[in-house]
Design a protein around this motif. Structure first.
Motif, PDB file in Angstrom:
ATOM      1  N   CYS A  97      -1.036   6.360  -5.251  1.00 28.02           N
ATOM      2  CA  CYS A  97      -1.327   6.162  -3.831  1.00 28.02           C
ATOM      3  C   CYS A  97      -2.705   5.543  -3.643  1.00 28.02           C
ATOM      4  N   ASP A  98      -2.862   4.886  -2.513  1.00 27.02           N
ATOM      5  CA  ASP A  98      -4.142   4.293  -2.138  1.00 27.02           C
ATOM      6  C   ASP A  98      -4.902   5.145  -1.137  1.00 27.02           C
ATOM      7  N   ALA A  99      -4.203   6.031  -0.430  1.00 26.27           N
ATOM      8  CA  ALA A  99      -4.845   6.852   0.586  1.00 26.27           C
ATOM      9  C   ALA A  99      -4.080   8.146   0.770  1.00 26.27           C
ATOM     10  N   ALA A 122       4.140   8.139   9.651  1.00 27.09           N
ATOM     11  CA  ALA A 122       4.895   7.619   8.510  1.00 27.09           C
ATOM     12  C   ALA A 122       5.796   6.463   8.929  1.00 27.09           C
ATOM     13  N   VAL A 123       6.485   6.621  10.064  1.00 27.95           N
ATOM     14  CA  VAL A 123       7.375   5.570  10.553  1.00 27.95           C
ATOM     15  C   VAL A 123       6.577   4.307  10.888  1.00 27.95           C
ATOM     16  N   ALA A 124       5.409   4.491  11.525  1.00 27.36           N
ATOM     17  CA  ALA A 124       4.581   3.338  11.867  1.00 27.36           C
ATOM     18  C   ALA A 124       4.074   2.633  10.615  1.00 27.36           C
ATOM     19  N   LEU A 125       3.633   3.393   9.635  1.00 28.67           N
ATOM     20  CA  LEU A 125       3.155   2.798   8.386  1.00 28.67           C
ATOM     21  C   LEU A 125       4.266   2.034   7.677  1.00 28.67           C
ATOM     22  N   ARG A 126       5.439   2.645   7.624  1.00 28.56           N
ATOM     23  CA  ARG A 126       6.566   1.985   6.972  1.00 28.56           C
ATOM     24  C   ARG A 126       6.932   0.697   7.693  1.00 28.56           C
ATOM     25  N   GLY A 145       5.033  -2.129   6.442  1.00 28.60           N
ATOM     26  CA  GLY A 145       5.246  -2.508   5.044  1.00 28.60           C
ATOM     27  C   GLY A 145       4.686  -1.558   4.011  1.00 28.60           C
ATOM     28  N   ALA A 146       4.118  -0.439   4.439  1.00 31.78           N
ATOM     29  CA  ALA A 146       3.565   0.523   3.490  1.00 31.78           C
ATOM     30  C   ALA A 146       4.659   1.424   2.936  1.00 31.78           C
ATOM     31  N   MET A 162       0.849  -1.197   0.000  1.00 35.73           N
ATOM     32  CA  MET A 162       0.000   0.000   0.000  1.00 35.73           C
ATOM     33  C   MET A 162       0.882   1.243   0.000  1.00 35.73           C
ATOM     34  N   ARG A 163       0.440   2.256  -0.715  1.00 42.20           N
ATOM     35  CA  ARG A 163       1.182   3.512  -0.820  1.00 42.20           C
ATOM     36  C   ARG A 163       0.317   4.630  -0.228  1.00 42.20           C
ATOM     37  N   VAL A 164       0.885   5.396   0.713  1.00 43.84           N
ATOM     38  CA  VAL A 164       0.123   6.399   1.444  1.00 43.84           C
ATOM     39  C   VAL A 164       0.822   7.751   1.342  1.00 43.84           C
ATOM     40  N   LEU A 165       0.038   8.788   1.097  1.00 45.33           N
ATOM     41  CA  LEU A 165       0.539  10.158   1.104  1.00 45.33           C
ATOM     42  C   LEU A 165       0.021  10.858   2.352  1.00 45.33           C
ATOM     43  N   LEU A 166       0.923  11.413   3.142  1.00 41.72           N
ATOM     44  CA  LEU A 166       0.584  12.178   4.334  1.00 41.72           C
ATOM     45  C   LEU A 166       0.916  13.638   4.081  1.00 41.72           C
ATOM     46  N   THR A 167       0.042  14.538   4.507  1.00 40.64           N
ATOM     47  CA  THR A 167       0.315  15.952   4.288  1.00 40.64           C
ATOM     48  C   THR A 167      -0.090  16.776   5.495  1.00 40.64           C
ATOM     49  N   THR A 168       0.682  17.810   5.775  1.00 40.55           N
ATOM     50  CA  THR A 168       0.390  18.714   6.874  1.00 40.55           C
ATOM     51  C   THR A 168       0.955  20.090   6.566  1.00 40.55           C
ATOM     52  N   MET A 169       0.450  21.068   7.286  1.00 40.69           N
ATOM     53  CA  MET A 169       0.964  22.429   7.205  1.00 40.69           C
ATOM     54  C   MET A 169       0.910  23.016   8.600  1.00 40.69           C
ATOM     55  N   GLY A 170       2.044  23.506   9.084  1.00 36.68           N
ATOM     56  CA  GLY A 170       2.074  24.085  10.411  1.00 36.68           C
ATOM     57  C   GLY A 170       3.458  23.989  11.017  1.00 36.68           C
TER      58      GLY A 170
END
Length: 403
Positions: free
Chosen positions: A96-98, A21-25, A28-29, A1-9
């Motif tokens: 990406c999937d999510a 991100a570390v937990a997802l990786r 196996g993502a 699975m491929r995930v994009l995370l985004t934030t601003m702040g």
């Protein structure tokens, strides 16, 4: 699975995303993070080996000037961020999937996910910004509510109108360009009916506070194994635990003499001072041996060795201090910071300073509460109740719910 995370702040918005991100990786993502290109954030992501896709201007360029951003600045930034999200996220989300979005109102993120047909999740780091019958909305630029309006439902409707004024025109212009219909309530569209709450349930209880169907994961905490710098370690070893004073990325909002006030207030309590420079670039007021100044350090390792933590009330600093069992004094400046000041006081793990501009006397009085033996005992008790698995809970949930 491929995930994009985004934030601003600020760092408090970026570090939780890195933890996820570390937990997802670890499960196996494949993960990408779209975040502001500040040097601090580039270094943070580089430390854990997660790619950073630059999004928008540096946060420091926006908030660390000589004066706080104006309403006009906010309107310009809102349109700029919407455009950046449509451009940057569309490219980054390919394959990406999510897409998971958090931080400053991520208008544009769900739209990209909608166009690409991928899953979208909105996550908030505290309850403060979600519509509620129980408390008023926070301040936003734009047309303000009448002073005599007390109905929270009306106030939150007016809050939605302010969000529309900030983001609506730019958002719907970009939606039209990619063949999507207009959105008439930007805030509620961004939040969805089922937002995730990435905050500790002890520090940030949420039961019954919003009509939205919250998914509570716990705070997303990034483990930090870095050693403390030699000079700092030597200062800590040289005497009794000092009081830490730091205001993170808060810069232009701080009173100009905050370093002097804080140092004198801590000295009045008979304690040494550990001053974090932060984005305000605070400095010592003299060369006395009872004070030491530091830059960015491992707060997880540090806060267990201080007598108390004086800070601005960011969600991340509040959680880190609570985990360490360190009594706190919160001097709130903006946004959700008064909320965290109130929670620290309610839990009995420190004091919330009344207002953003302390004097030596007022800060010394707050420190009297924080440094009391019963406050430290309560802080240690609460520390044992703080969850540390929130990022993994969120990662497993994201990977298990692919629809």
């Amino acid at each position: 699975m491929r995930v994009l995370l985004t934030t601003m702040g600020s760092r408090g918005d970026v570090e939780p995303v890195v933890a996820l991100a570390v937990a997802l990786r670890g499960l196996g993502a494949e993960v990408l993070v779209c975040a502001p290109p500040d040097e601090d954030f580039v270094a943070l992501l580089g430390r854990v080996g997660v790619p950073l896709v630059p999004l928008g201007p540096t946060v420091r360029s926006v908030v660390a000037g000589s004066k706080p951003p104006t309403a006009d600045d906010a309107f310009r930034l809102a349109a700029e961020l919407v455009a950046a999200r449509f451009e940057v996220l569309t490219a980054a989300a390919e394959g990406c999937d999510a897409l998971v979005a958090t931080g400053l109102m991520p208008a544009g993120a769900r739209d990209v996910a909608e166009k690409l047909g991928i899953r979208y999740v909105y996550a908030c780091l505290q309850i403060f910004g979600l519509p509620s019958r129980h408390f008023r909305p926070g301040a936003r630029p734009g047309k303000q509510s009448p002073q005599d309006e007390t109905d929270n439902r009306v106030l939150w409707e007016q809050d939605a109108q302010r969000v529309n004024a900030l983001y609506g025109a730019a958002l719907n212009r970009h939606r039209a360009a990619i063949g999507l219909p207009p959105v008439d309530n930007v805030r509620d569209y961004v939040f969805t009916d089922r937002p995730w709450l990435a905050a500790d349930p002890i520090l940030c209880p949420s039961e019954g506070l919003t009509d939205l169907e919250l998914v509570r994961t716990g705070a997303w905490i990034l483990r930090d194994d870095r050693p403390l710098p030699d000079g700092l370690a030597a200062f800590l070893d040289a005497g009794a635990p000092p009081v830490y004073v730091g205001f993170g990325s808060i810069a232009s909002y701080l009173p100009k003499d905050i370093a002097r006030v804080a140092i004198e207030a801590v000295r009045a309590q008979g304690h040494r001072v550990l001053l974090a420079r932060g984005w305000a670039e605070l400095d010592l007021i003299d060369d006395a041996a009872d004070c030491f100044a530091v830059g960015e350090v491992n707060q997880q390792a540090l806060f267990g060795r201080v007598a108390a933590v004086v800070h601005h009330g960011g969600a991340g600093t509040t959680t880190t201090a609570a985990r360490a069992g360190a009594p706190q004094v919160v001097v709130p400046q903006i946004a959700d910071q008064p909320y965290w000041a109130g929670r620290v006081a309610e839990l009995g793990i420190g004091a919330g300073h009344e207002g953003p501009t302390p004097t030596v006397d007022s800060l010394s009085a707050a420190l009297t509460t924080a440094l009391a033996p019963e406050t430290r005992t309560q802080a240690k008790t609460v520390a044992g109740m703080i969850r540390t698995d929130g990022a993994m809970v969120a990662a497993k949930l994201l990977l298990s719910e692919r629809g």
